[in-house]
Scaffold this motif. Structure first.
Motif, short mmCIF file in Angstrom:
data_model
loop_
_atom_site.label_atom_id
_atom_site.label_comp_id
_atom_site.label_asym_id
_atom_site.label_seq_id
_atom_site.Cartn_x
_atom_site.Cartn_y
_atom_site.Cartn_z
N GLY A 1 -1.03 58.06 -96.31
CA GLY A 1 -1.94 58.30 -95.20
C GLY A 1 -2.46 57.01 -94.61
O GLY A 1 -2.61 56.87 -93.40
N LEU A 2 -2.73 56.03 -95.48
CA LEU A 2 -3.21 54.73 -95.01
C LEU A 2 -2.13 54.01 -94.21
O LEU A 2 -2.43 53.38 -93.18
N VAL A 3 -0.88 54.09 -94.66
CA VAL A 3 0.22 53.47 -93.92
C VAL A 3 0.29 54.04 -92.51
O VAL A 3 0.44 53.31 -91.52
N TYR A 4 0.14 55.35 -92.41
CA TYR A 4 0.18 55.99 -91.09
C TYR A 4 -1.01 55.52 -90.23
O TYR A 4 -0.84 55.16 -89.07
N ALA A 5 -2.21 55.55 -90.80
CA ALA A 5 -3.41 55.19 -90.05
C ALA A 5 -3.34 53.74 -89.56
O ALA A 5 -3.75 53.44 -88.43
N ALA A 6 -2.83 52.85 -90.40
CA ALA A 6 -2.72 51.44 -90.00
C ALA A 6 -1.76 51.28 -88.83
O ALA A 6 -1.97 50.42 -87.96
N ALA A 7 -0.72 52.11 -88.79
CA ALA A 7 0.27 52.01 -87.71
C ALA A 7 -0.28 52.50 -86.38
O ALA A 7 0.29 52.21 -85.33
N GLN A 8 -1.39 53.24 -86.41
CA GLN A 8 -1.95 53.78 -85.17
C GLN A 8 -2.84 52.79 -84.44
O GLN A 8 -3.24 53.04 -83.31
N VAL A 9 -3.17 51.68 -85.09
CA VAL A 9 -4.05 50.69 -84.47
C VAL A 9 -3.24 49.83 -83.52
O VAL A 9 -2.40 49.04 -83.93
N ALA B 1 -1.31 63.56 -94.43
CA ALA B 1 -2.13 62.97 -95.50
C ALA B 1 -3.32 62.23 -94.91
O ALA B 1 -4.45 62.33 -95.42
N ALA B 2 -3.09 61.49 -93.83
CA ALA B 2 -4.18 60.76 -93.19
C ALA B 2 -5.27 61.72 -92.73
O ALA B 2 -6.47 61.47 -92.94
N ALA B 3 -4.87 62.83 -92.12
CA ALA B 3 -5.84 63.80 -91.63
C ALA B 3 -6.61 64.46 -92.77
O ALA B 3 -7.83 64.65 -92.70
N ASP B 4 -5.90 64.80 -93.85
CA ASP B 4 -6.55 65.47 -94.99
C ASP B 4 -7.58 64.57 -95.66
O ASP B 4 -8.71 64.98 -95.92
N PHE B 5 -7.20 63.32 -95.95
CA PHE B 5 -8.10 62.42 -96.67
C PHE B 5 -9.21 61.88 -95.77
O PHE B 5 -10.26 61.47 -96.26
N LEU B 6 -8.97 61.87 -94.45
CA LEU B 6 -9.99 61.34 -93.55
C LEU B 6 -11.25 62.20 -93.60
O LEU B 6 -12.36 61.69 -93.44
N GLN B 7 -11.10 63.49 -93.84
CA GLN B 7 -12.27 64.37 -93.95
C GLN B 7 -13.18 63.89 -95.07
O GLN B 7 -14.40 63.85 -94.93
N GLU B 8 -12.58 63.52 -96.20
CA GLU B 8 -13.37 63.02 -97.33
C GLU B 8 -13.92 61.62 -97.02
O GLU B 8 -15.06 61.30 -97.38
N ALA B 9 -13.10 60.80 -96.36
CA ALA B 9 -13.52 59.43 -96.07
C ALA B 9 -14.69 59.37 -95.09
O ALA B 9 -15.44 58.39 -95.07
N GLN B 10 -14.86 60.41 -94.29
CA GLN B 10 -15.95 60.43 -93.32
C GLN B 10 -17.32 60.45 -94.00
O GLN B 10 -18.33 60.08 -93.39
#
Length: 291
Positions: free
Chosen positions: A106-114, A41-50
């Protein structure tokens, strides 16, 4: 012979935090500690967020799992009235509103990567550096007293204090043992693996620990992770405002917070359905999300 009464299995005792959660209607502790994010989900939505301009990016300074919880509460509240929402004009989009649940994962995953200590974890490395320094320095002192290692070099390593000096000792001790490998053969219990690890850990920590007075440099990997997290947070915030909150305000007007809580609210409760389909009597006091 009469049977002995069966022993009652004691129920799980509630902690003060559990009682506070029940009393205040806050999200259960598991909601913020056990939610697993979605890399896909993080990868899919990140394309739009860019596509969001850099000047509009909002930094995330909240618990991503709490945000996921409040998104779920709001979507559950409006789910039975989606047919009514089809009459809402653009920019409302039912599919975009539904996508918020996956976007939140997706946001939960992305936050955990920091991980601002990347590469590696400085705290664990420092602990290991202390252990290795003790082993190597103790052996070096004994070998110095035995006349095997030069006293000047060993005493120089022994001098100094502080974390950075300790880390440098690991590197210097490893080099000392390597330089005198021939003389030390069969005279020490220190292994080649310990020498190599001391050198590696020391080099890693010297790259991580900033000199006194110097500004810490954020690794590129951390910058990328922070940007991805903040872009997803910005996309979610905008979509929440345009879709879910818009739907909630249209359905419940000034009682929207009781059904669709602000993203950062810590008092979210599942909305109670009434026979008449109107607003419930639950409490919805929360902290506004600033938008």
């Amino acid at each position: 012979m009469p049977k002995a009464p069966a022993k009652k299995t004691p129920g799980k005792q509630k902690t003060s935090a559990d009682r506070k959660t029940a009393r205040e209607g806050a999200a259960p502790r598991s909601a913020s500690s056990e939610i697993q994010g979605s890399a896909e989900a993080a990868a899919d939505f990140l394309q739009e967020a860019q596509s969001i301009p850099a000047r509009e990016i909002r930094p995330l300074r909240a618990d991503a799992a709490l945000i996921h919880h409040n998104i779920s509460v709001g979507l559950d509240a409006v789910s039975s009235r989606e047919a009514e929402l089809l009459t809402l004009p653009a920019p409302f989009d039912l599919d975009a509103m539904r996508s918020l649940r996956r976007l939140a994962l997706g946001l939960v995953y992305a936050a955990a990567q920091v991980d601002r200590s990347s590469p590696g974890t400085a705290k664990k490395l420092l602990k290991r550096a202390h252990e290795l320094r003790d082993v190597l320095l103790s052996a070096a002192v004994a070998l110095m007293k035995a006349g095997v290692l030069p006293a000047q070099k060993v005493k120089k390593i022994m001098a100094g204090s502080g974390a950075r000096d300790m880390v440098q000792d690991c590197v210097d001790l490893a080099q000392l043992f390597r330089d005198h490998a021939a003389e030390l053969r069969g005279k020490t219990a220190v292994t080649r693996a310990q020498i190599d690890e001391a050198s590696t850990v020391g080099d890693q920590l010297l790259a991580l620990l900033k000199p006194k007075g110097a500004k810490a440099k954020t690794p590129a990997a951390v910058k990328d992770a922070v940007e991805a997290r903040d872009r997803l947070w910005t996309l979610l915030s905008l979509r929440h405002e345009e879709q879910l909150r818009r739907a909630g305000m249209w359905l419940w007007v000034d009682k929207v917070d009781e059904h669709v809580p602000p993203l950062l609210s810590r008092a979210a409760r599942k909305a109670k359905r009434t026979n008449g389909g109107g607003a419930d009597q639950g409490s919805g006091d929360g902290i506004p999300d600033g938008g």
